[in-house]
Motif scaffolding. Structure first.
Motif, mmCIF file in Angstrom:
data_model
loop_
_atom_site.group_PDB
_atom_site.id
_atom_site.type_symbol
_atom_site.label_atom_id
_atom_site.label_comp_id
_atom_site.label_asym_id
_atom_site.label_seq_id
_atom_site.Cartn_x
_atom_site.Cartn_y
_atom_site.Cartn_z
ATOM 1 N N LEU A 107 7.745 14.252 16.761
ATOM 2 C CA LEU A 107 7.459 13.305 15.689
ATOM 3 C C LEU A 107 7.206 14.030 14.375
ATOM 4 O O LEU A 107 7.696 13.603 13.313
ATOM 5 N N VAL A 108 6.445 15.112 14.427
ATOM 6 C CA VAL A 108 6.158 15.871 13.204
ATOM 7 C C VAL A 108 7.449 16.411 12.601
ATOM 8 O O VAL A 108 7.643 16.377 11.372
ATOM 9 N N ALA A 109 8.370 16.896 13.439
ATOM 10 C CA ALA A 109 9.650 17.376 12.925
ATOM 11 C C ALA A 109 10.415 16.252 12.231
ATOM 12 O O ALA A 109 10.999 16.455 11.150
ATOM 13 N N ASP A 110 10.411 15.065 12.825
ATOM 14 C CA ASP A 110 11.084 13.924 12.199
ATOM 15 C C ASP A 110 10.409 13.538 10.889
ATOM 16 O O ASP A 110 11.076 13.165 9.914
ATOM 17 N N LEU A 111 9.088 13.624 10.847
ATOM 18 C CA LEU A 111 8.362 13.272 9.631
ATOM 19 C C LEU A 111 8.620 14.278 8.509
ATOM 20 O O LEU A 111 8.665 13.912 7.333
ATOM 21 N N ARG A 112 8.799 15.539 8.871
ATOM 22 C CA ARG A 112 9.135 16.535 7.845
ATOM 23 C C ARG A 112 10.466 16.181 7.179
ATOM 24 O O ARG A 112 10.634 16.344 5.958
ATOM 25 N N ALA A 113 11.409 15.685 7.965
ATOM 26 C CA ALA A 113 12.692 15.273 7.396
ATOM 27 C C ALA A 113 12.517 14.077 6.466
ATOM 28 O O ALA A 113 13.169 13.996 5.414
ATOM 29 N N VAL A 114 11.630 13.144 6.836
ATOM 30 C CA VAL A 114 11.360 11.995 5.963
ATOM 31 C C VAL A 114 10.750 12.466 4.652
ATOM 32 O O VAL A 114 11.172 12.054 3.555
ATOM 33 N N VAL A 115 9.742 13.352 4.744
ATOM 34 C CA VAL A 115 9.051 13.813 3.543
ATOM 35 C C VAL A 115 9.984 14.635 2.651
ATOM 36 O O VAL A 115 9.844 14.632 1.423
ATOM 37 N N ALA A 116 10.957 15.321 3.240
ATOM 38 C CA ALA A 116 11.926 16.061 2.437
ATOM 39 C C ALA A 116 12.745 15.122 1.556
ATOM 40 O O ALA A 116 13.157 15.486 0.446
ATOM 41 N N GLN A 117 12.988 13.890 2.042
ATOM 42 C CA GLN A 117 13.755 12.901 1.266
ATOM 43 C C GLN A 117 12.872 12.058 0.357
ATOM 44 O O GLN A 117 13.312 11.634 -0.716
ATOM 45 N N ALA A 118 11.628 11.799 0.805
ATOM 46 C CA ALA A 118 10.694 10.955 0.052
ATOM 47 C C ALA A 118 9.350 11.669 0.033
ATOM 48 O O ALA A 118 8.511 11.441 0.905
ATOM 49 N N PRO A 119 9.123 12.562 -0.930
ATOM 50 C CA PRO A 119 7.923 13.407 -0.916
ATOM 51 C C PRO A 119 6.625 12.608 -0.947
ATOM 52 O O PRO A 119 6.553 11.491 -1.493
ATOM 53 N N LEU A 120 5.592 13.193 -0.345
ATOM 54 C CA LEU A 120 4.258 12.620 -0.438
ATOM 55 C C LEU A 120 3.849 12.516 -1.900
ATOM 56 O O LEU A 120 4.160 13.378 -2.720
ATOM 57 N N PHE A 121 3.133 11.440 -2.224
ATOM 58 C CA PHE A 121 2.620 11.260 -3.585
ATOM 59 C C PHE A 121 1.165 10.818 -3.513
ATOM 60 O O PHE A 121 0.696 10.353 -2.468
ATOM 61 N N SER A 122 0.461 10.966 -4.602
ATOM 62 C CA SER A 122 -0.957 10.596 -4.677
ATOM 63 C C SER A 122 -1.072 9.267 -5.408
ATOM 64 O O SER A 122 -0.903 9.216 -6.635
ATOM 65 N N PRO A 123 -1.335 8.170 -4.688
ATOM 66 C CA PRO A 123 -1.392 6.859 -5.330
ATOM 67 C C PRO A 123 -2.666 6.672 -6.144
ATOM 68 O O PRO A 123 -3.690 7.329 -5.906
ATOM 69 N N MET A 124 -2.595 5.752 -7.091
ATOM 70 C CA MET A 124 -3.746 5.359 -7.895
ATOM 71 C C MET A 124 -4.121 3.925 -7.539
ATOM 72 O O MET A 124 -3.254 3.111 -7.223
ATOM 73 N N THR A 125 -5.405 3.604 -7.600
ATOM 74 C CA THR A 125 -5.831 2.219 -7.438
ATOM 75 C C THR A 125 -5.490 1.450 -8.709
ATOM 76 O O THR A 125 -5.236 2.051 -9.763
ATOM 77 N N PRO A 126 -5.472 0.118 -8.645
ATOM 78 C CA PRO A 126 -5.229 -0.658 -9.861
ATOM 79 C C PRO A 126 -6.264 -0.377 -10.961
ATOM 80 O O PRO A 126 -5.996 -0.624 -12.139
ATOM 81 N N GLN A 127 -7.427 0.138 -10.582
ATOM 82 C CA GLN A 127 -8.458 0.492 -11.554
ATOM 83 C C GLN A 127 -8.251 1.878 -12.153
ATOM 84 O O GLN A 127 -9.044 2.339 -12.969
ATOM 85 N N GLY A 128 -7.181 2.561 -11.711
ATOM 86 C CA GLY A 128 -6.868 3.862 -12.269
ATOM 87 C C GLY A 128 -7.547 5.035 -11.589
ATOM 88 O O GLY A 128 -7.509 6.160 -12.094
ATOM 89 N N ARG A 129 -8.149 4.801 -10.428
ATOM 90 C CA ARG A 129 -8.801 5.881 -9.696
ATOM 91 C C ARG A 129 -7.841 6.466 -8.668
ATOM 92 O O ARG A 129 -7.163 5.711 -7.955
ATOM 93 N N PRO A 130 -7.772 7.793 -8.539
ATOM 94 C CA PRO A 130 -6.884 8.390 -7.546
ATOM 95 C C PRO A 130 -7.414 8.154 -6.137
ATOM 96 O O PRO A 130 -8.612 8.244 -5.882
ATOM 97 N N MET A 131 -6.518 7.837 -5.201
ATOM 98 C CA MET A 131 -6.898 7.705 -3.805
ATOM 99 C C MET A 131 -6.960 9.100 -3.185
ATOM 100 O O MET A 131 -6.277 10.025 -3.617
ATOM 101 N N SER A 132 -7.799 9.255 -2.158
ATOM 102 C CA SER A 132 -7.985 10.581 -1.561
ATOM 103 C C SER A 132 -6.894 10.927 -0.562
ATOM 104 O O SER A 132 -6.766 12.088 -0.164
ATOM 105 N N VAL A 133 -6.099 9.947 -0.133
ATOM 106 C CA VAL A 133 -4.978 10.223 0.768
ATOM 107 C C VAL A 133 -3.706 10.395 -0.057
ATOM 108 O O VAL A 133 -3.577 9.858 -1.159
ATOM 109 N N ARG A 134 -2.764 11.155 0.494
ATOM 110 C CA ARG A 134 -1.409 11.197 -0.043
ATOM 111 C C ARG A 134 -0.519 10.401 0.904
ATOM 112 O O ARG A 134 -0.825 10.293 2.096
ATOM 113 N N MET A 135 0.552 9.846 0.393
ATOM 114 C CA MET A 135 1.349 8.951 1.227
ATOM 115 C C MET A 135 2.819 8.979 0.868
ATOM 116 O O MET A 135 3.225 9.423 -0.215
#
Length: 211
Positions: free
Chosen positions: A35-63
């Motif tokens: 599964l991790v190998a498959d996920l690496r292929a996904v992340v290679a196409q769609a890199p992890l990013f750091s989302p912001m809340t609507p209030q402009g605060r950074p979330m602590s997870v990357r997704m």
């Protein structure tokens, strides 16, 4: 004459916890690595990013996400999008992940989104409901990989007693029926509890039917 075919893995039975179905150790070590190998292929196409809340605060997870839709958050709000914030469509959900959904979800529909959250040390996810989908009769399936995460289960409304459960690498959790709209979150991860990810941390996959 002996049958040299590999025997299918023995899967654990579900344990019900506040209407959630918990399958501890559903995935073997070899399945987790695949599964991790498959996920690496996904992340290679769609890199992890750091989302912001609507209030402009950074979330602590990357997704990031796979499937027809991905889940995004910024000052415009929480929502599903057919494109990554960088503009490209999301990769397809790997078959290894779809097989887990088909085994435990209890629905004939396939997921349209696989949200991939990465929790580094100190990352958490506050209590929330998954309410952005159109059909609440469809479950949400969660897959844990890497370091242990302390999962907290609340109620349909905010407040009241909660219950906590440590999720370990290879665990699968199904949130359907009476559990579908319960508040839930990750209070913390326990660094160093898994060797699956070379740099440590926890990956959580949540599979959803969106439309």
């Amino acid at each position: 004459m002996t049958d040299s075919a590999e025997a299918p893995p023995i899967r654990p039975k579900a344990q019900e916890i506040r209407d959630f179905l918990h399958y501890p150790g559903w995935l073997s070590g070899a399945e987790q690595m695949a599964l991790v190998a498959d996920l690496r292929a996904v992340v290679a196409q769609a890199p992890l990013f750091s989302p912001m809340t609507p209030q402009g605060r950074p979330m602590s997870v990357r997704m990031t996400s796979a499937g027809r839709f991905g889940w995004v958050s910024d000052r415009r709000g929480y929502r599903y999008s057919e494109t990554h914030p960088a503009g490209m469509p999301w990769p397809a959900i790997p078959e290894t992940i779809l097989a887990i959904w088909r085994a435990v979800s209890g629905t004939d529909r396939d997921p349209e989104c696989c949200l991939i959250n990465f929790y580094g040390e100190g990352a958490r996810m506050g209590l929330h409901q998954d309410r952005d989908e159109a059909d609440f009769t469809q479950p949400v399936v969660s897959i844990s990989l890497g370091d242990d995460g302390l999962f907290r289960i609340g109620n349909e409304t905010r407040g009241g007693a909660t219950q906590s459960l440590w999720l370990h690498s290879g665990d699968v959790l199904v949130m359907g029926g009476a559990a579908r709209l319960r508040h839930h979150g990750i209070d913390r991860i326990a660094p160093g509890t898994s060797l699956l990810l070379p740099q440590g941390g926890r990956l959580n996959l949540t599979l959803r039917v969106v439309t």
